[in-house]
Structure formats: structure tokens, C-alpha cells
Design a protein around this motif. Sequence first.
Motif, PDB file in Angstrom:
ATOM      1  N   VAL A  72      22.171  84.262 -15.763  1.00  0.00           N
ATOM      2  CA  VAL A  72      20.866  84.023 -16.373  1.00  0.00           C
ATOM      3  C   VAL A  72      20.762  82.529 -16.652  1.00  0.00           C
ATOM      4  O   VAL A  72      21.571  81.971 -17.387  1.00  0.00           O
ATOM      5  CB  VAL A  72      20.701  84.815 -17.678  1.00  0.00           C
ATOM      6  CG1 VAL A  72      19.368  84.485 -18.335  1.00  0.00           C
ATOM      7  CG2 VAL A  72      20.818  86.308 -17.424  1.00  0.00           C
ATOM      8  N   GLN A  76      15.352  80.864 -17.557  1.00  0.00           N
ATOM      9  CA  GLN A  76      15.026  82.277 -17.645  1.00  0.00           C
ATOM     10  C   GLN A  76      15.134  82.796 -19.064  1.00  0.00           C
ATOM     11  O   GLN A  76      14.387  83.684 -19.480  1.00  0.00           O
ATOM     12  CB  GLN A  76      15.964  83.105 -16.753  1.00  0.00           C
ATOM     13  CG  GLN A  76      15.603  83.142 -15.283  1.00  0.00           C
ATOM     14  CD  GLN A  76      16.562  84.049 -14.529  1.00  0.00           C
ATOM     15  OE1 GLN A  76      17.759  83.803 -14.494  1.00  0.00           O
ATOM     16  NE2 GLN A  76      16.034  85.086 -13.933  1.00  0.00           N
ATOM     17  N   ILE A 156      13.625  89.519 -18.241  1.00  0.00           N
ATOM     18  CA  ILE A 156      14.626  89.178 -17.227  1.00  0.00           C
ATOM     19  C   ILE A 156      15.076  90.483 -16.579  1.00  0.00           C
ATOM     20  O   ILE A 156      15.500  91.411 -17.268  1.00  0.00           O
ATOM     21  CB  ILE A 156      15.833  88.471 -17.861  1.00  0.00           C
ATOM     22  CG1 ILE A 156      15.387  87.179 -18.560  1.00  0.00           C
ATOM     23  CG2 ILE A 156      16.902  88.174 -16.809  1.00  0.00           C
ATOM     24  CD1 ILE A 156      16.471  86.568 -19.442  1.00  0.00           C
TER      25      ILE A 156
END
Length: 270
Positions: A72, A76, A156
Amino acid sequence: MKKLIPAICMTLIAAALFATSTFAWFSMNTQVTATGMQVVAKSDNTYLLISGTNSTASAIQSEGVTTVALTVSDEQAKLYPSAPVLNDGEVAYLATDSGHKTVAGANITTAGVKVTNETTANAVTNWYTATAATSNAAAIDTNTVKQLTDFTGYVIVKTVYLTVAAGANPANNLKVTPTFAQKGDGSDISAAKVIVTTSDGGFAVLSSSNNGSAVDIKGSNTNLTSSTVLTVKIYIYYDGNNENVYTNNAAKLTGATIDLAFDVTAVPST
């Protein structure tokens, strides 16, 4: 005075608009920024294999891994609070006949439906965002609810693929045990949420309140064999309905390290 009175009125209106533009269930002009986010999916069994890239049994078996880190990026992890539609009241927010409660300016005509599985979770129009009446209010102002048009900046989404090792017995009764831990400078991770869905109908909403507890996501509980693959999708978001998510508290929110440990039961040979 004729010129002065309208000018004063316009100044008051501008001040009011400026004040309300930052009131929030989240802040209109400042992202609730996770200072970091790390997601790891792992197996609690040596024969349950997991991949973040390969989607065929043979390829996953060639990897032979039981733990995979899901990358990640910092960008993000900067998320505005949002929420999936999980009850009938929230479904009503996104009904096409609810006037101002539908999204403005995005030409969305799809009504929101309850998120209960992979298909409904993956439909962006079943997720929403909103504001509140004041900057320290925990309650949502339903008049401001709008459907999402894209997950970017709100949710996400990660995907992993599960199979069992070559030669292993089939397995079923899939469960997931989450561990949410603080990552970053904030102090509150209670709003960090994860929805986990499986391609055979498994579904669960997870948060730090589930830490250490095995949650059933077995879906239709079809046996997972060494020639089949189960697709697991992971949706990470900051729940705007959480009582701690409001503009004045934004500095206390933090990123989270999220470990998802998957477990299955081997089916005995007969």
C-alpha cells in the motif's frame, strides 16, 4: 447605507459558507490521512498457500508461500472516510427516488443495494460518503450522502488467491483472524475497517474489535482442492460512521498494520 447593507449581507453569507464548508463527518478540504498502512495476508496452515499475483493452483503451488505482503503506497493510504451500504437505512440513502440523497452531478442512476458478498462489495455505487452538521459532530447529515464514483481516495482494494499444496487433502471451513495495530503518529485505529469477500460467497466486516477472534468466511463451503483456487478480495477503508471520525479529531486518527490470518480445516480421507 443602500450600498453598505447588501455588502454586509454578502460578507455574512460568505462567512457562513466558509464555516460550513469545513464541517464534517469528514473534512471537505483535508484528507483524513493515514500516516501509514501495511496489509499482510497469511496462512495459519502450512498446506494452505496464498498468492497476491498468481491466480492458478499450479502457479501458487510453485510459489509455495503462506504469507504475502500487500503493498500500500503512502498516496493510497490517504483516505477520505466512506462506508459500504450495510443496512436498510443506508440503502435508503442511495435510492434513486430520494432526491438530494442521490449523488449530485455524476449522473448515477443506479440505486445502492446492501453489501453482502463479493459482487455487491465490488460495486462502487454501493459505497457512500457524507458530511455532518458541525465540525465536531459524530452523526451523519443524511442530506449530504452521495454514492462513490470511484474507490480511489476512499477504499483500498487488494486481491489474494488461495489453494492447498499439491497432494494435500481438500480443505474447507475458511476463517480469518484479524490483527489491527497502530502504524504512525495517531492514536485511534477504531475507524480502520476491512471487508473480506470470497468468490464462493464468504463475507465479513472486520475491525480492531475483532482482534484475535476467528471470523467465519466459509461462504458456500465448497472444498478447496489442490486444483482449485479461491479468490479473496480485501476492501480497506476508514468508516465515516465511526464516532471518532470528525474534523476536530482528524489529528488523532492513524494508519494501521493489518494482519489477516486465514485458516481452514483439512477434510479427512475416506
